[in-house]
Scaffold this active site. Structure first.
Site, short mmCIF file in Angstrom:
data_model
loop_
_atom_site.label_atom_id
_atom_site.label_comp_id
_atom_site.label_asym_id
_atom_site.label_seq_id
_atom_site.Cartn_x
_atom_site.Cartn_y
_atom_site.Cartn_z
N LYS A 43 -0.36 1.88 6.56
CA LYS A 43 -1.66 1.23 6.84
C LYS A 43 -1.90 1.14 8.34
O LYS A 43 -2.99 1.44 8.82
CB LYS A 43 -1.69 -0.18 6.22
CG LYS A 43 -1.66 -0.14 4.71
CD LYS A 43 -1.76 -1.53 4.12
CE LYS A 43 -1.34 -1.52 2.67
NZ LYS A 43 -1.91 -0.46 1.84
N GLY A 95 -3.52 -2.06 -4.17
CA GLY A 95 -3.12 -2.31 -5.56
C GLY A 95 -3.69 -3.59 -6.14
O GLY A 95 -4.04 -3.64 -7.34
N ASN A 96 -3.80 -4.66 -5.31
CA ASN A 96 -4.27 -5.94 -5.85
C ASN A 96 -5.75 -5.91 -6.22
O ASN A 96 -6.24 -6.78 -6.94
CB ASN A 96 -3.98 -7.10 -4.89
CG ASN A 96 -4.63 -6.91 -3.55
OD1 ASN A 96 -4.92 -5.80 -3.12
ND2 ASN A 96 -4.88 -8.01 -2.85
#
Ligand SMILES: Nc1ncnc2c1ncn2[C@@H]1O[C@H](COP(=O)(O)OP(=O)(O)O)[C@@H](O)[C@H]1O
Ligand SMILES: NC(=O)OP(=O)(O)O
Length: 311
Positions: A273, A11-12
């Site tokens: 992840k 997302g970043n």
């Protein structure tokens, strides 16, 4: 032969809104071109949680205003998110390549379908957060009026959740394989457009696949040497956020599994992840998965930071 890296952007790397994404991809493209300069054939994948939620909300509002406009299926919203994110990434990577005088590397985005199992129990238990954060009041309103299911997301606010079945097959795999090494390919965006077999036709499924899971499958299928998951932390930790927190540098698949079984990684954020990293690392000896901070990608691939998972 050059080494091959699959990079999964979190997302970043993209931000949450249109203007944020336009700015974020500039920094992200520097990270990607650093890996090209380090000598890797690079394949980029990315998430789409905020974007697919935004698109789905906009399309739902359109159909509420105009009853002649049927609502847009979530699978189509995923397709739209792939194109929109791919557009920004292609544009920024192209610019960064030219800034560094790299003129012989084309960049393209592959609209990618990913087959899921329609019997996957995940369809009955929505877990994937999408869209913007809401207050509890807004979430209750959305549940009542829009038939959404919402949950509290790791102390950060409330979010809508949708089904997230496991990826079974990357439909455009052969097309991707033909491009890797010749172009910088962006593919499997948002985990891929979820589809199920309907004879020879592929029908869209109402879901958002986890991008780390699909990226792991892709990395194994294209025989990548390295699978890098770029996120908002430099390393994975045990006892994360607690006084005895300990960052992990280099762990085996077995150790990673043990920590996961102890509940060290939060479901919905770090656990998928680590699971995706394990799956890639155990698929063949010599394959390494790295989880690190977006800005540290090159140092991660050089073995200077990040959490490395291997057999
Ligand atoms: N054990 C852990 N070690 C490190 N980070 C963790 C751990 N458990 C949860 N996290 C959180 O997981 C986040 C990454 O997940 P998420 O925000 O969903 O990823 P992305 O959007 O980058 O794909 C980290 O920024 C961190 O806050
Ligand atoms: N599809 C997906 O996994 O998106 P996020 O990484 O944004 O949650």
């Amino acid at each position: 032969m050059k080494k091959r890296a699959v990079i999964a952007l979190g997302g970043n790397a993209l931000g949450n809104t249109l203007p944020e994404q336009m700015i974020a991809v500039k920094g992200t493209s520097k990270v990607i071109v650093d890996l090209v300069e380090a000598g890797y054939d690079v394949v980029v994948t990315h998430g789409n949680g905020p974007q697919v939620g935004m698109i789905n909300n906009a399309m739902a509002a359109l159909s509420r205003e105009n009853p002649k406009q049927p609502n847009t299926p979530l699978s189509v919203c995923v397709a739209m998110s792939q194109a929109y994110i791919g557009y920004d990434l292609q544009n920024a990577i192209r610019e960064e390549l030219l800034n560094r005088n790299i003129k012989d590397l084309a960049v393209s985005t592959m609209v990618t379908q990913v087959r899921v199992d329609e019997e996957d129990p995940a369809f009955q238990h929505p877990t994937k957060p999408i869209g913007h954060f809401m207050t509890e009041e807004e979430a209750k309103y959305a549940e009542e009026h829009y038939d959404y299911k919402c949950v509290e997301d790791s102390g950060r606010g409330w979010r809508r959740v949708v089904a997230s079945p496991a990826p079974v097959e990357i439909v455009e795999l052969e097309a991707i394989k033909q491009l890797v090494g010749k172009q910088l390919v962006i593919c499997c965006g948002g985990g891929g457009i979820p589809v199920v077999h309907n004879g020879n036709h592929l029908s869209g499924a109402s879901a958002v696949i986890d991008k780390d899971w699909t990226s792991s499958l892709l990395a194994a299928e294209i025989d990548a040497d390295v699978f890098i998951i770029l996120t908002a932390v430099e390393k994975v930790a045990v006892n994360f956020g607690k006084p005895d927190q300990q960052w992990l540098d280099d762990i085996t698949v077995e150790e990673a599994r043990q920590y996961a079984a102890e509940g060290q990684f939060a479901a919905g954020s770090m656990l998928p992840k680590v699971d995706a990293a394990i799956k890639f690392a155990e698929s063949k000896k010599g394959r390494t998965a790295i989880i690190t901070l977006l800005e540290k990608a090159r140092e991660g691939i050089e073995g200077k930071t990040g959490t490395r998972i291997h057999l």
